[in-house]
Design a protein around this motif. Structure first.
Motif, PDB file in Angstrom:
ATOM      1  N   PHE A 180      -8.010  -6.453  -0.392  1.00 28.96           N
ATOM      2  CA  PHE A 180      -7.823  -5.594   0.772  1.00 28.96           C
ATOM      3  C   PHE A 180      -7.837  -6.470   2.030  1.00 28.96           C
ATOM      4  O   PHE A 180      -8.557  -7.475   2.105  1.00 28.96           O
ATOM      5  CB  PHE A 180      -8.971  -4.584   0.901  1.00 28.96           C
ATOM      6  N   ALA A 188      -8.076   4.240  -0.968  1.00 31.28           N
ATOM      7  CA  ALA A 188      -8.311   2.877  -1.437  1.00 31.28           C
ATOM      8  C   ALA A 188      -8.650   2.804  -2.923  1.00 31.28           C
ATOM      9  O   ALA A 188      -8.237   1.877  -3.620  1.00 31.28           O
ATOM     10  CB  ALA A 188      -9.429   2.230  -0.612  1.00 31.28           C
ATOM     11  N   VAL A 244     -12.325  -8.149  -0.652  1.00 33.34           N
ATOM     12  CA  VAL A 244     -11.899  -7.913   0.728  1.00 33.34           C
ATOM     13  C   VAL A 244     -11.668  -9.271   1.385  1.00 33.34           C
ATOM     14  O   VAL A 244     -12.550 -10.141   1.353  1.00 33.34           O
ATOM     15  CB  VAL A 244     -12.959  -7.123   1.531  1.00 33.34           C
ATOM     16  N   LEU A 267     -14.881  -0.820   0.855  1.00 26.10           N
ATOM     17  CA  LEU A 267     -13.815  -1.550   0.164  1.00 26.10           C
ATOM     18  C   LEU A 267     -14.385  -2.597  -0.790  1.00 26.10           C
ATOM     19  O   LEU A 267     -13.847  -2.811  -1.881  1.00 26.10           O
ATOM     20  CB  LEU A 267     -12.891  -2.214   1.190  1.00 26.10           C
ATOM     21  N   THR A 326       0.870  -1.169   0.000  1.00 20.00           N
ATOM     22  CA  THR A 326       0.000   0.000   0.000  1.00 20.00           C
ATOM     23  C   THR A 326       0.910   1.222   0.000  1.00 20.00           C
ATOM     24  O   THR A 326       1.942   1.222   0.668  1.00 20.00           O
ATOM     25  CB  THR A 326      -0.950   0.052   1.217  1.00 20.00           C
ATOM     26  N   VAL A 333      -5.445  -2.073   4.994  1.00 18.02           N
ATOM     27  CA  VAL A 333      -6.144  -0.786   5.072  1.00 18.02           C
ATOM     28  C   VAL A 333      -6.743  -0.649   6.472  1.00 18.02           C
ATOM     29  O   VAL A 333      -7.476  -1.531   6.918  1.00 18.02           O
ATOM     30  CB  VAL A 333      -7.286  -0.696   4.021  1.00 18.02           C
TER      31      VAL A 333
END
Length: 205
Positions: free
Chosen positions: A128, A114, A153, A147, A8, A104
């Protein structure tokens, strides 16, 4: 060899924690695991120097490497910890990854960034991972919804738990303890294993 990249652009989101927890989980599952630290801050390298256990191993890995030598040496899983920002080699590294995990935090600042991350990973295998999640917070459900609108996710979250820094001080991982943090990491690694199995599944003709 399966290459997992923790990535990230935002600092402080938990890339190093994610990387070492997945790496240690892999060794506990019987895999031969290597860790690569591309972050000049050397958080993962420092953790490794404090670690008494021999596995996972820390290796020198250039972002332009194919990983062929590590694969030939019998490494099953290479976990790469990356620096914040957008280093020039990032596109090539992400293109080589079999799975990119993007930690995140459920905060407005992290969630704001994001969408650009999701766009940059289009066409790749990625997900994520909510990290540093506070207990009993409405932010978590809201973050998952936001997200999920952008991409996959991971079904397991990493909470804001004392076991993560406590383990790091000793050169260990929280998954080597007992408790909720260890359970969360095991759930996350189970998801990683699913991705590894999908990648290694034979193609039907």
């Amino acid at each position: 060899m399966f290459i997992l990249v923790a990535h990230t652009p935002k600092g402080g989101s938990g890339k190093s924690t994610l990387a070492r927890e997945v790496a240690v989980s892999g060794t506990m599952a019987g895999l031969t695991v290597a860790l690569a630290d591309l972050d000049p801050q050397g958080t993962t390298s420092g953790w490794f120097r404090r670690r008494a256990a021999e596995a996972p191993v820390l290796v020198r890995f250039e972002p332009t490497d194919t990983g062929a030598e590590l694969a030939a040496a019998g490494v099953d899983l290479l976990v790469v910890d990356t620096p914040p920002g957008q280093p020039p080699y990032l596109r090539q590294l992400l293109g080589r990854a079999d799975l990119v995990l993007v930690p995140v935090r459920p905060t407005p600042d992290d969630l704001l960034g994001a969408a650009p991350i999701a766009r940059s990973l289009a066409g790749r295998q990625w997900a994520f991972v909510l990290s540093q999640v506070p207990a009993r917070s409405r932010l978590t459900d809201s973050a998952v919804r936001q997200l999920a609108a952008l991409g996959r996710v991971a079904p397991a979250h990493l909470g804001f738990r004392a076991d993560f820094p406590a383990a790091a001080i000793e050169g260990k991982a929280a998954v080597e303890f007992t408790g909720k943090a260890a359970d969360e990491v095991r759930d996350l690694f189970a998801y990683t294993q699913t991705m590894m199995e999908e990648r290694n599944a034979p193609t039907e003709i």
